[in-house]
Write a protein that holds these residues in place. Sequence first.
Motif, PDB file in Angstrom:
ATOM      1  N   LYS A  30       0.849  -1.195   0.000  1.00  0.00           N
ATOM      2  CA  LYS A  30       0.000   0.000   0.000  1.00  0.00           C
ATOM      3  C   LYS A  30       0.883   1.242   0.000  1.00  0.00           C
ATOM      4  CE  LYS A  30      -3.851  -2.002   2.598  1.00  0.00           C
ATOM      5  NZ  LYS A  30      -4.669  -1.867   3.814  1.00  0.00           N
ATOM      6  N   ILE A  35      -3.933   0.308  -1.831  1.00  0.00           N
ATOM      7  CA  ILE A  35      -3.194  -0.743  -2.533  1.00  0.00           C
ATOM      8  C   ILE A  35      -2.678  -0.188  -3.856  1.00  0.00           C
ATOM      9  CG2 ILE A  35      -3.366  -2.972  -3.703  1.00  0.00           C
ATOM     10  CD1 ILE A  35      -5.413  -3.782  -1.553  1.00  0.00           C
ATOM     11  N   GLU A  36      -1.389  -0.389  -4.093  1.00  0.00           N
ATOM     12  CA  GLU A  36      -0.741   0.105  -5.311  1.00  0.00           C
ATOM     13  C   GLU A  36      -0.250  -1.083  -6.126  1.00  0.00           C
ATOM     14  OE1 GLU A  36       0.015   2.013  -8.179  1.00  0.00           O
ATOM     15  OE2 GLU A  36      -0.247   3.489  -6.583  1.00  0.00           O
TER      16      GLU A  36
END
Length: 63
Positions: A30, A35-36
């Motif tokens: 994150k 969330i990436e």
Amino acid sequence: MIKLDQFLKFLGIASTGGQAKLMILDGKVKVNGIIETRRGKKLTAEDQVTIGNKTFKVGDNIV
């Protein structure tokens, strides 16, 4: 600035770029609480990266 995958390698959380990529694509990372999934996400000193229950402020870890 540093890319997200490079930051994970710099911290020693991921030993290789491939491992960092999988962690990111699996939604385990994150950035600022979100969330990436982009491993090339550019981080600034104010960003916070969370993996599991550990959070790292980019500016505190990169000189």
